[in-house]
Design a protein around this motif. Structure first.
Motif, PDB file in Angstrom:
ATOM      1  N   SER A  68     -22.407 -15.660  -7.140  1.00 58.25           N
ATOM      2  CA  SER A  68     -21.481 -14.580  -7.485  1.00 58.25           C
ATOM      3  C   SER A  68     -20.084 -15.131  -7.775  1.00 58.25           C
ATOM      4  O   SER A  68     -19.422 -14.705  -8.732  1.00 58.25           O
ATOM      5  CB  SER A  68     -21.433 -13.562  -6.345  1.00 58.25           C
ATOM      6  N   GLU A  69     -19.617 -16.072  -6.958  1.00 59.40           N
ATOM      7  CA  GLU A  69     -18.295 -16.674  -7.176  1.00 59.40           C
ATOM      8  C   GLU A  69     -18.249 -17.455  -8.490  1.00 59.40           C
ATOM      9  O   GLU A  69     -17.272 -17.372  -9.235  1.00 59.40           O
ATOM     10  CB  GLU A  69     -17.917 -17.601  -6.016  1.00 59.40           C
ATOM     11  N   ILE A  70     -19.303 -18.197  -8.775  1.00 65.84           N
ATOM     12  CA  ILE A  70     -19.331 -18.980 -10.014  1.00 65.84           C
ATOM     13  C   ILE A  70     -19.421 -18.045 -11.219  1.00 65.84           C
ATOM     14  O   ILE A  70     -18.735 -18.246 -12.228  1.00 65.84           O
ATOM     15  CB  ILE A  70     -20.479 -20.013  -9.995  1.00 65.84           C
ATOM     16  N   ASP A  71     -20.225 -16.989 -11.118  1.00 67.83           N
ATOM     17  CA  ASP A  71     -20.286 -15.989 -12.195  1.00 67.83           C
ATOM     18  C   ASP A  71     -18.928 -15.316 -12.400  1.00 67.83           C
ATOM     19  O   ASP A  71     -18.517 -15.070 -13.529  1.00 67.83           O
ATOM     20  CB  ASP A  71     -21.333 -14.915 -11.890  1.00 67.83           C
ATOM     21  N   ARG A  72     -18.239 -15.014 -11.307  1.00 69.97           N
ATOM     22  CA  ARG A  72     -16.911 -14.405 -11.393  1.00 69.97           C
ATOM     23  C   ARG A  72     -15.954 -15.318 -12.156  1.00 69.97           C
ATOM     24  O   ARG A  72     -15.217 -14.873 -13.027  1.00 69.97           O
ATOM     25  CB  ARG A  72     -16.365 -14.137  -9.983  1.00 69.97           C
ATOM     26  N   ARG A  73     -16.021 -16.611 -11.872  1.00 72.67           N
ATOM     27  CA  ARG A  73     -15.135 -17.556 -12.551  1.00 72.67           C
ATOM     28  C   ARG A  73     -15.491 -17.668 -14.036  1.00 72.67           C
ATOM     29  O   ARG A  73     -14.622 -17.743 -14.897  1.00 72.67           O
ATOM     30  CB  ARG A  73     -15.201 -18.919 -11.858  1.00 72.67           C
ATOM     31  N   LEU A  74     -16.780 -17.671 -14.349  1.00 72.46           N
ATOM     32  CA  LEU A  74     -17.205 -17.699 -15.749  1.00 72.46           C
ATOM     33  C   LEU A  74     -16.666 -16.479 -16.487  1.00 72.46           C
ATOM     34  O   LEU A  74     -16.127 -16.597 -17.592  1.00 72.46           O
ATOM     35  CB  LEU A  74     -18.734 -17.748 -15.842  1.00 72.46           C
ATOM     36  N   MET A  75     -16.775 -15.312 -15.887  1.00 74.55           N
ATOM     37  CA  MET A  75     -16.295 -14.089 -16.529  1.00 74.55           C
ATOM     38  C   MET A  75     -14.779 -14.131 -16.701  1.00 74.55           C
ATOM     39  O   MET A  75     -14.253 -13.664 -17.722  1.00 74.55           O
ATOM     40  CB  MET A  75     -16.701 -12.854 -15.734  1.00 74.55           C
ATOM     41  N   LEU A  76     -14.069 -14.695 -15.747  1.00 71.44           N
ATOM     42  CA  LEU A  76     -12.619 -14.842 -15.880  1.00 71.44           C
ATOM     43  C   LEU A  76     -12.275 -15.731 -17.074  1.00 71.44           C
ATOM     44  O   LEU A  76     -11.426 -15.381 -17.903  1.00 71.44           O
ATOM     45  CB  LEU A  76     -12.018 -15.429 -14.604  1.00 71.44           C
ATOM     46  N   ASP A  77     -12.953 -16.866 -17.187  1.00 73.20           N
ATOM     47  CA  ASP A  77     -12.704 -17.766 -18.319  1.00 73.20           C
ATOM     48  C   ASP A  77     -13.031 -17.090 -19.643  1.00 73.20           C
ATOM     49  O   ASP A  77     -12.321 -17.262 -20.636  1.00 73.20           O
ATOM     50  CB  ASP A  77     -13.505 -19.061 -18.167  1.00 73.20           C
ATOM     51  N   ARG A  78     -14.092 -16.297 -19.680  1.00 73.52           N
ATOM     52  CA  ARG A  78     -14.448 -15.589 -20.903  1.00 73.52           C
ATOM     53  C   ARG A  78     -13.413 -14.530 -21.259  1.00 73.52           C
ATOM     54  O   ARG A  78     -13.098 -14.323 -22.435  1.00 73.52           O
ATOM     55  CB  ARG A  78     -15.837 -14.953 -20.772  1.00 73.52           C
ATOM     56  N   ARG A  79     -12.870 -13.850 -20.260  1.00 73.80           N
ATOM     57  CA  ARG A  79     -11.826 -12.841 -20.519  1.00 73.80           C
ATOM     58  C   ARG A  79     -10.569 -13.479 -21.073  1.00 73.80           C
ATOM     59  O   ARG A  79      -9.917 -12.915 -21.953  1.00 73.80           O
ATOM     60  CB  ARG A  79     -11.516 -12.050 -19.249  1.00 73.80           C
ATOM     61  N   VAL A  80     -10.223 -14.661 -20.551  1.00 70.88           N
ATOM     62  CA  VAL A  80      -9.051 -15.367 -21.069  1.00 70.88           C
ATOM     63  C   VAL A  80      -9.237 -15.657 -22.550  1.00 70.88           C
ATOM     64  O   VAL A  80      -8.324 -15.463 -23.357  1.00 70.88           O
ATOM     65  CB  VAL A  80      -8.787 -16.665 -20.271  1.00 70.88           C
ATOM     66  N   VAL A  81     -10.437 -16.100 -22.932  1.00 72.48           N
ATOM     67  CA  VAL A  81     -10.711 -16.371 -24.348  1.00 72.48           C
ATOM     68  C   VAL A  81     -10.648 -15.073 -25.150  1.00 72.48           C
ATOM     69  O   VAL A  81     -10.033 -15.026 -26.219  1.00 72.48           O
ATOM     70  CB  VAL A  81     -12.086 -17.059 -24.522  1.00 72.48           C
ATOM     71  N   ALA A  82     -11.257 -14.029 -24.647  1.00 69.48           N
ATOM     72  CA  ALA A  82     -11.297 -12.759 -25.383  1.00 69.48           C
ATOM     73  C   ALA A  82      -9.899 -12.196 -25.631  1.00 69.48           C
ATOM     74  O   ALA A  82      -9.659 -11.562 -26.659  1.00 69.48           O
ATOM     75  CB  ALA A  82     -12.139 -11.742 -24.625  1.00 69.48           C
TER      76      ALA A  82
END
Length: 160
Positions: free
Chosen positions: A100-114
């Motif tokens: 869950s923590e790693i998925d949360r970080r992935l989603m954060l990085d994707r939001r930064v790109v978006a």
């Protein structure tokens, strides 16, 4: 801090380091040995290829995995001692929390790109793809632009 991260016998610490190493080695990197220096200096680790050139995607991948894992060990320890009156977590709970923590970080990085625009968005998307793709389940099936497209569902590879 050393006790909490490296010598505590409470359930969770060893599981988290094992998951970190499985993800790291599963993404094609060399052997993983969490230590005081490799965790607390994760943002400063210089990883080089056979030609001696730095590997920024590997460096960032290590930084993310190491720091998020250490942070989770600390979070679980605080939660166990303060909120759960010393009751330990099960291995399944720890494993699910790590993913869950790693998925949360992935989603954060994707939001930064978006949220980025122009050339900056393209550069960030390329860097983010290089960092995360080796960690993702079925990464060969990802469409172009998956990093900035919130409609694309992705998941971290789980050890089998």
């Amino acid at each position: 801090m050393e006790h909490i991260l490296f010598t505590c016998t409470a359930q969770g610490r060893e599981t988290i380091w094992r998951l970190l190493c499985e993800a790291w080695e599963g993404a094609g990197a060399r052997e993983c040995v969490p230590s005081w220096g490799s965790i607390f200096g994760a943002a400063c680790v210089a990883i080089r290829n056979a030609q001696g050139d730095r590997e920024p995607a590997l460096e960032k991948r290590w930084m993310i995995l190491a720091i998020e894992s250490a942070r989770l060990i600390w979070k679980l320890r605080c939660e166990r001692v303060i909120a759960r009156d010393g009751q330990e977590f099960t291995e399944r709970e720890v494993t699910n929390r790590w993913y869950s923590e790693i998925d949360r970080r992935l989603m954060l990085d994707r939001r930064v790109v978006a949220l980025s625009v122009g050339k900056r968005k393209a550069r960030r998307a390329k860097r983010t793809d290089a960092v995360w793709r080796p960690l993702l389940e079925d990464s060969s099936q990802l469409p172009p632009g998956w990093v900035g497209d919130s409609g694309v569902l992705v998941g971290i590879k789980r050890g089998r």
